[in-house]
Scaffold this motif. Structure first.
Motif, mmCIF file in Angstrom:
data_model
loop_
_atom_site.group_PDB
_atom_site.id
_atom_site.type_symbol
_atom_site.label_atom_id
_atom_site.label_comp_id
_atom_site.label_asym_id
_atom_site.label_seq_id
_atom_site.Cartn_x
_atom_site.Cartn_y
_atom_site.Cartn_z
ATOM 1 N N ALA A 24 61.183 40.649 64.706
ATOM 2 C CA ALA A 24 61.814 40.939 63.413
ATOM 3 C C ALA A 24 60.796 41.480 62.421
ATOM 4 O O ALA A 24 61.102 42.377 61.623
ATOM 5 C CB ALA A 24 62.474 39.674 62.857
ATOM 6 N N VAL A 25 59.579 40.961 62.466
ATOM 7 C CA VAL A 25 58.524 41.435 61.569
ATOM 8 C C VAL A 25 58.145 42.873 61.917
ATOM 9 O O VAL A 25 58.024 43.734 61.042
ATOM 10 C CB VAL A 25 57.292 40.516 61.661
ATOM 11 C CG1 VAL A 25 56.150 41.051 60.795
ATOM 12 C CG2 VAL A 25 57.658 39.094 61.247
ATOM 13 N N LEU A 26 57.983 43.147 63.206
ATOM 14 C CA LEU A 26 57.614 44.495 63.633
ATOM 15 C C LEU A 26 58.720 45.496 63.327
ATOM 16 O O LEU A 26 58.456 46.659 63.008
ATOM 17 C CB LEU A 26 57.297 44.503 65.125
ATOM 18 C CG LEU A 26 56.015 43.770 65.534
ATOM 19 C CD1 LEU A 26 55.906 43.684 67.048
ATOM 20 C CD2 LEU A 26 54.787 44.465 64.958
ATOM 21 N N GLN A 27 59.966 45.053 63.395
ATOM 22 C CA GLN A 27 61.072 45.954 63.065
ATOM 23 C C GLN A 27 60.998 46.378 61.607
ATOM 24 O O GLN A 27 61.202 47.545 61.272
ATOM 25 C CB GLN A 27 62.412 45.269 63.356
ATOM 26 C CG GLN A 27 63.612 46.206 63.297
ATOM 27 C CD GLN A 27 64.167 46.377 61.907
ATOM 28 O OE1 GLN A 27 64.131 45.434 61.111
ATOM 29 N NE2 GLN A 27 64.664 47.557 61.588
ATOM 30 N N GLN A 28 60.686 45.444 60.704
ATOM 31 C CA GLN A 28 60.563 45.780 59.294
ATOM 32 C C GLN A 28 59.339 46.667 59.031
ATOM 33 O O GLN A 28 59.308 47.404 58.057
ATOM 34 C CB GLN A 28 60.472 44.506 58.442
ATOM 35 C CG GLN A 28 61.755 43.709 58.381
ATOM 36 C CD GLN A 28 62.877 44.490 57.709
ATOM 37 O OE1 GLN A 28 62.663 45.218 56.755
ATOM 38 N NE2 GLN A 28 64.085 44.348 58.234
ATOM 39 N N ALA A 45 50.746 44.084 60.838
ATOM 40 C CA ALA A 45 51.951 43.247 60.868
ATOM 41 C C ALA A 45 51.741 42.023 61.742
ATOM 42 O O ALA A 45 52.158 40.909 61.391
ATOM 43 C CB ALA A 45 53.137 44.060 61.374
ATOM 44 N N ARG A 46 51.106 42.221 62.897
ATOM 45 C CA ARG A 46 50.852 41.079 63.791
ATOM 46 C C ARG A 46 49.927 40.071 63.109
ATOM 47 O O ARG A 46 50.141 38.857 63.194
ATOM 48 C CB ARG A 46 50.244 41.566 65.107
ATOM 49 C CG ARG A 46 51.156 42.487 65.903
ATOM 50 C CD ARG A 46 50.657 42.654 67.326
ATOM 51 N NE ARG A 46 49.315 43.222 67.394
ATOM 52 C CZ ARG A 46 49.043 44.513 67.437
ATOM 53 N NH1 ARG A 46 50.021 45.398 67.374
ATOM 54 N NH2 ARG A 46 47.797 44.944 67.527
ATOM 55 N N ARG A 60 50.796 36.188 62.104
ATOM 56 C CA ARG A 60 49.969 35.096 62.627
ATOM 57 C C ARG A 60 49.296 34.327 61.490
ATOM 58 O O ARG A 60 49.229 33.088 61.520
ATOM 59 C CB ARG A 60 48.915 35.669 63.573
ATOM 60 C CG ARG A 60 47.959 34.620 64.157
ATOM 61 C CD ARG A 60 48.705 33.537 64.884
ATOM 62 N NE ARG A 60 47.811 32.519 65.424
ATOM 63 C CZ ARG A 60 48.157 31.271 65.697
ATOM 64 N NH1 ARG A 60 49.418 30.876 65.469
ATOM 65 N NH2 ARG A 60 47.297 30.409 66.183
ATOM 66 N N ALA A 61 48.822 35.045 60.474
ATOM 67 C CA ALA A 61 48.183 34.376 59.348
ATOM 68 C C ALA A 61 49.169 33.479 58.615
ATOM 69 O O ALA A 61 48.818 32.374 58.177
ATOM 70 C CB ALA A 61 47.592 35.407 58.385
ATOM 71 N N ALA A 62 50.409 33.935 58.456
ATOM 72 C CA ALA A 62 51.424 33.103 57.798
ATOM 73 C C ALA A 62 51.640 31.802 58.569
ATOM 74 O O ALA A 62 51.769 30.723 57.969
ATOM 75 C CB ALA A 62 52.733 33.879 57.682
#
Length: 373
Positions: free
Chosen positions: A88-92, A102-103, A107-109
């Protein structure tokens, strides 16, 4: 303060800016000409500053703005980002490029939730320990969101400093970088005005002291800009040493189901080029695409169309892509279950994290009939 860091070694330089005069000049300009309505300001929260700073790495504000708005709508809090699937993150992020950002953000979050009770750390050491956050990004977060006196050194700031103080050499060289960091730290004002100054010097580089056609006539630093006095603004900063990029060439296999129009995609490994994104099966140019299809699907393609090649340029190489569209009347069940591979409709493909060249290729497919004629 070492005098040689704030003076020019060339002949007859103008009086150099000092820490007491540099920041006030920029802040006065910022009050009238700076950007005060960017989508991440206000509200200026640590999370929104962090997301914007990651997106702005190597990407201009005009490009980032719509992505940021969609991203924080989908993931309004750090906790929401941490709990979201990477897909979902990569889609945005799809289309924004440099997908490692993005990765790392995702991961940091997750690490912030696990190690810092869901709150971004407030020290340089803790922030730079997180994936994707370097010294300048950490400094921007701490100054903009927390009001700490921290220097930044993004591309805009490097350009301002190299011109104003005629700093020679490519800014990517370690010695030049170290010199610029010393300058940046010396010129950063106290905590009382550091947030405004941080935004101001970034705005100055982005809107006035631009890479091409800088607006020196309206620059607050022009009276003491050493490159301007020498008529050498275009010479700073020194460009990266030129090198010829290697070229790689691959085939992209566009396998389509004749019955449904579905397309086979495969998810790339989590690291490396386009890590975690969905792409097409990829083959070296010398491989026979029809034979690959037969070997992997137990089915010979009924139709095949070779599209015009296209080039995608990465930082370190050019990728020449040769798409081959092949239509299968029968989609074997065992093939759909292959690890990391899945059939998607063209519409569903648009909801995935896919690289920009694949997004453009999918748009072309609407003009290609299922018979391949």
């Amino acid at each position: 303060m070492p005098a040689d860091l704030l003076t020019c070694t060339t002949a007859a330089p103008p009086p150099a800016w000092t820490p007491d005069t540099f920041a006030p000049a920029i802040l006065n300009w910022f009050a009238q000409h700076g950007r005060h309505d960017l989508p991440w300001q206000p509200p200026t929260t640590p999370y929104r500053v962090w997301v914007s700073e990651i997106m702005l790495q190597q990407t201009q504000v005009a490009v980032v703005t719509p992505y940021f708005t969609r991203f924080v709508t989908q993931f309004p809090t750090l906790a929401a980002l941490a709990s979201a699937p990477l897909d979902a993150v990569l889609q945005q992020w799809s289309g924004l490029g440099y997908y490692a950002r993005a990765r790392h953000l995702h991961r940091a979050a997750q690490l912030v939730v696990k190690q810092h009770c869901g709150e971004l750390p407030t020290t340089l050491e803790q922030l730079t320990a997180l994936p994707g956050i370097g010294r300048s990004t950490a400094g921007a977060i701490l100054s903009l969101a927390y009001g700490q006196r921290q220097a930044i050194l993004d591309g805009n700031v490097k350009r301002v400093l190299t011109r104003c103080f005629t700093v020679t050499g490519w800014p990517g060289e370690p010695a030049v970088t170290a010199h610029l960091w010393t300058l940046a730290d010396q010129l950063t004002p106290s905590a009382a005005t550091v947030a405004a100054y941080t935004q101001a010097i970034m705005d100055l580089g982005a809107t006035c002291c631009t890479r091409a056609k800088p607006d020196c006539a309206h620059c607050p630093l022009a009276p003491r800009c050493q490159a301007l006095a020498l008529g050498q603004v275009a010479d700073y900063p020194a460009p990266r040493p030129r090198r010829d990029l290697p070229v790689r060439a691959v085939q992209w296999l566009v396998l389509r189901s004749a019955d449904t129009g579905a397309i086979l995609l495969q998810q790339r490994p989590p690291s490396g080029i386009w890590g975690g994104l969905w792409t097409l099966p990829e083959l070296p140019l010398e491989f026979d695409a029809a034979q690959w299809c037969l070997a992997h699907t137990a089915s010979q393609p009924d139709h095949s169309v070779t599209l015009a090649p296209r080039r995608h340029t990465f930082t370190h190489f050019h990728l020449d892509i040769w798409p081959i569209v092949m239509t299968l009347n029968t989609v074997p069940t065992q093939f759909t279950a292959a690890a990391g591979q899945q059939w998607f409709s063209v519409d569903d493909c648009q909801t995935l994290g896919i690289p920009a060249p694949l997004r453009r290729l999918l748009a072309e497919l609407s003009s290609i009939t299922i018979s391949g004629n």
